[in-house]
Design a protein around this motif. Structure first.
Motif, PDB file in Angstrom:
ATOM      1  N   ASP A 169      51.398  39.395  46.976  1.00  0.00           N
ATOM      2  CA  ASP A 169      51.115  37.563  47.371  1.00  0.00           C
ATOM      3  C   ASP A 169      50.244  37.319  47.872  1.00  0.00           C
ATOM      4  OD1 ASP A 169      52.148  35.424  47.249  1.00  0.00           O
ATOM      5  OD2 ASP A 169      54.152  35.342  48.584  1.00  0.00           O
ATOM      6  N   LEU A 170      49.556  37.455  47.205  1.00  0.00           N
ATOM      7  CA  LEU A 170      48.055  37.438  47.467  1.00  0.00           C
ATOM      8  C   LEU A 170      47.702  35.820  47.878  1.00  0.00           C
ATOM      9  CD1 LEU A 170      44.962  37.766  48.630  1.00  0.00           C
ATOM     10  CD2 LEU A 170      44.668  37.525  45.926  1.00  0.00           C
ATOM     11  N   CYS A 210      31.375  42.649  52.917  1.00  0.00           N
ATOM     12  CA  CYS A 210      33.186  42.290  52.402  1.00  0.00           C
ATOM     13  C   CYS A 210      33.161  41.081  51.676  1.00  0.00           C
ATOM     14  CB  CYS A 210      34.334  42.538  53.268  1.00  0.00           C
ATOM     15  SG  CYS A 210      35.968  41.945  52.884  1.00  0.00           S
ATOM     16  N   PHE A 211      33.348  40.555  50.110  1.00  0.00           N
ATOM     17  CA  PHE A 211      34.405  39.858  49.941  1.00  0.00           C
ATOM     18  C   PHE A 211      35.592  39.340  50.517  1.00  0.00           C
ATOM     19  CE2 PHE A 211      34.513  43.190  46.611  1.00  0.00           C
ATOM     20  CZ  PHE A 211      35.886  43.444  46.085  1.00  0.00           C
ATOM     21  N   VAL A 212      35.857  38.360  51.035  1.00  0.00           N
ATOM     22  CA  VAL A 212      37.074  38.021  51.426  1.00  0.00           C
ATOM     23  C   VAL A 212      37.978  36.734  50.885  1.00  0.00           C
ATOM     24  CG1 VAL A 212      37.927  37.384  54.267  1.00  0.00           C
ATOM     25  CG2 VAL A 212      35.594  38.651  54.119  1.00  0.00           C
ATOM     26  N   VAL A 213      38.834  36.568  50.827  1.00  0.00           N
ATOM     27  CA  VAL A 213      39.593  35.244  50.459  1.00  0.00           C
ATOM     28  C   VAL A 213      40.162  34.396  51.385  1.00  0.00           C
ATOM     29  CG1 VAL A 213      41.736  34.138  49.029  1.00  0.00           C
ATOM     30  CG2 VAL A 213      40.097  36.672  48.045  1.00  0.00           C
ATOM     31  N   ALA A 214      39.961  33.424  51.803  1.00  0.00           N
ATOM     32  CA  ALA A 214      40.330  33.028  53.254  1.00  0.00           C
ATOM     33  C   ALA A 214      40.887  31.375  53.180  1.00  0.00           C
ATOM     34  CB  ALA A 214      39.036  33.046  54.569  1.00  0.00           C
ATOM     35  N   SER A 241      46.666  23.586  53.538  1.00  0.00           N
ATOM     36  CA  SER A 241      46.563  23.980  52.809  1.00  0.00           C
ATOM     37  C   SER A 241      47.543  24.906  52.082  1.00  0.00           C
ATOM     38  CB  SER A 241      45.119  24.330  51.159  1.00  0.00           C
ATOM     39  OG  SER A 241      45.405  25.246  52.287  1.00  0.00           O
ATOM     40  N   LYS A 242      48.414  24.693  51.316  1.00  0.00           N
ATOM     41  CA  LYS A 242      49.694  26.211  50.810  1.00  0.00           C
ATOM     42  C   LYS A 242      48.909  27.117  49.763  1.00  0.00           C
ATOM     43  CE  LYS A 242      52.859  23.401  53.432  1.00  0.00           C
ATOM     44  NZ  LYS A 242      54.499  23.458  53.213  1.00  0.00           N
ATOM     45  N   ARG A 243      49.393  27.861  49.509  1.00  0.00           N
ATOM     46  CA  ARG A 243      49.505  29.323  47.891  1.00  0.00           C
ATOM     47  C   ARG A 243      48.310  29.005  47.998  1.00  0.00           C
ATOM     48  NH1 ARG A 243      52.606  32.746  48.252  1.00  0.00           N
ATOM     49  NH2 ARG A 243      53.133  32.418  45.538  1.00  0.00           N
ATOM     50  N   HIS A 244      47.889  28.694  46.445  1.00  0.00           N
ATOM     51  CA  HIS A 244      46.254  29.094  45.738  1.00  0.00           C
ATOM     52  C   HIS A 244      46.008  27.914  46.061  1.00  0.00           C
ATOM     53  CE1 HIS A 244      50.570  29.972  43.009  1.00  0.00           C
ATOM     54  NE2 HIS A 244      49.606  31.428  43.271  1.00  0.00           N
ATOM     55  N   PRO A 264      33.915  25.921  47.249  1.00  0.00           N
ATOM     56  CA  PRO A 264      35.096  25.995  48.579  1.00  0.00           C
ATOM     57  C   PRO A 264      36.530  25.701  47.872  1.00  0.00           C
ATOM     58  CG  PRO A 264      32.639  25.169  49.237  1.00  0.00           C
ATOM     59  CD  PRO A 264      32.945  24.698  47.607  1.00  0.00           C
ATOM     60  N   GLY A 265      37.089  26.412  48.296  1.00  0.00           N
ATOM     61  CA  GLY A 265      38.416  26.150  48.351  1.00  0.00           C
ATOM     62  C   GLY A 265      38.784  26.092  45.967  1.00  0.00           C
ATOM     63  N   ASP A 266      38.242  27.242  45.681  1.00  0.00           N
ATOM     64  CA  ASP A 266      38.547  27.330  44.556  1.00  0.00           C
ATOM     65  C   ASP A 266      38.499  29.041  44.217  1.00  0.00           C
ATOM     66  OD1 ASP A 266      38.524  26.698  41.996  1.00  0.00           O
ATOM     67  OD2 ASP A 266      37.528  27.061  40.896  1.00  0.00           O
TER      68      ASP A 266
END
Length: 394
Positions: free
Chosen positions: A141-142, A174-178, A184-187, A235-237
């Motif tokens: 659940d990314l 490293c390609f990082v999802v942060a 903000s929540k979820r996606h 940013p945010g996308d």
């Protein structure tokens, strides 16, 4: 798309075959068959040198546009290369995450400055990458990631933890999802950042696996910094960018993966012949079933890559592909143990020396979990493709 090899394709096959036979010699000859899942520790520096040798001779990034350092080869030529690479029993590549995942993502969505900065180093195998997606509370659940990054002047400051990070101990980046949007929540509110690994604020801890090896790692970011310009997309996308990367993950490299699967099946069949279990009708049936399943994996991959059929569109593509190969490969590990018999319960030597079939069985237990568990893939298909009610979430 016509998936029949032309005379020109076959000439290319001969070119690849001849090159591999000529160059997998000398210091590289002993690398045949080394590396891969559960065995990434094997001759890593030597395999890195081999990958750089491939890059120096134009055999990396085959599908990339020529302007970005690739060869702009069509689908069939790329398939031919992967088939011949597997046939030669060439060593497992060390640059998959950069070449097959990040590189195509940057080509599609990166800035010109990012492409100029990173693509040549990926093609030449001068910089290695890892993927910072999963977290202790956000595996399949990314969208539940909690790693955060804030912009301070001309730098992003990253805090959080990633886990199951393949090859992080060797990676330069490293390609990082942060999460970069507070509250903000979820996606929503996620960003896709490129973070250097060999700087203050990054701690890497290997995870000991059932195989006794450590392909995966925990990565801790404690005030780790990267340039403000090293965000892919806006940013945010980041969710859109992360999903694009996952799409590339199910790309042409799956053909090479299936060629490796075929070698594993042949090894199991050879063991069955040697120990006599091939005469057992149940074993014969399972081997035949495995062969048919492998053929179906290949046909599905080719159809998907060629963009034909409903499964080649939208979320179904990645989810169906992951479901079919992971389930098949886990079953292959179980078949290996069945063929090996009671002896498979004993290690080869102290303290924990495994043979190739034991390693296959233990490692494939994780196939249906990492990269998006089977349960998550089925939920995606049910909710986004079939339109069924969403599963209740806290």
């Amino acid at each position: 798309m016509d998936l029949t090899y032309s005379a020109a394709d076959e000439r290319f096959r001969e070119e690849v075959r001849d090159w591999l036979e000529t160059h997998l010699t000398g210091d590289f000859a002993g690398l045949r068959g080394l590396g891969g899942p559960g065995r990434e520790h094997e001759a890593f520096e030597e395999r890195l040198a081999w990958d750089r040798h491939l890059g120096a001779h134009g055999w990396t990034c085959l599908g990339w546009p020529a302007e970005h350092g690739g060869r702009d080869l069509d689908l069939l030529r790329q398939i031919v290369f992967h088939e011949e690479y597997a046939r030669a029993n060439a060593p497992a590549r060390v640059n998959h995450l950069g070449e097959e995942l990040l590189g195509p993502t940057l080509i599609a969505l990166g800035t010109e400055e990012q492409k100029t900065r990173f693509l040549p180093a990926i093609a030449a195998v001068e910089e290695l990458w890892c993927q910072g997606y999963s977290e202790p509370g956000a595996g399949s659940d990314l969208a539940s990631v909690s790693t955060r990054a804030r912009l301070e002047g001309d730098e992003w400051v990253v805090d959080g933890q990633k886990t199951w990070t393949s090859l992080a101990q060797y990676a330069d980046w490293c390609f990082v999802v942060a999460r970069t949007v507070p509250g903000s929540k979820r996606h929503a509110g996620l960003s896709y950042l490129l973070v250097p690994m060999r700087r203050k604020g990054v701690v890497i801890r290997p995870i000991l696996q059932l195989t006794g090896t450590s392909d995966f790692n925990e990565v801790y970011f404690d005030g780790a910094r990267t340039e403000a310009s090293l965000v892919v997309g806006e940013p945010g996308d980041g969710w859109k960018v992360a999903m694009a990367t996952l799409g590339f993950e199910r790309g042409i490299s799956t053909i090479g993966q299936q060629a490796a699967f075929a070698r594993e099946l042949e090894a199991i069949t050879g063991l069955a012949r040697r120990n006599g279990t091939i005469d057992d009708p149940l074993i014969q049936d399972r081997i035949a079933h495995a062969r048919m399943g492998l053929d179906l994996l290949r046909l599905h991959a080719l159809r998907t890559l060629a963009g034909r059929g409903p499964e080649s569109q939208g979320p179904a593509q990645a989810s169906v592909s992951k479901l079919v190969w992971a389930t098949w490969h886990r079953s292959l590990g179980e078949l290996a143990m069945q063929v090996a018999g009671a002896g498979s319960l004993l290690v080869e030597g102290a303290p924990y020396e495994l043979d190739e079939f034991q390693r296959l069985f233990l490692y494939t237990r994780a196939d249906t979990i990492y990269g998006g568990s089977n349960e998550i893939q089925r939920n995606i298909l049910a909710e986004r493709v079939l339109g069924l009610p969403r599963e209740a979430r806290p």
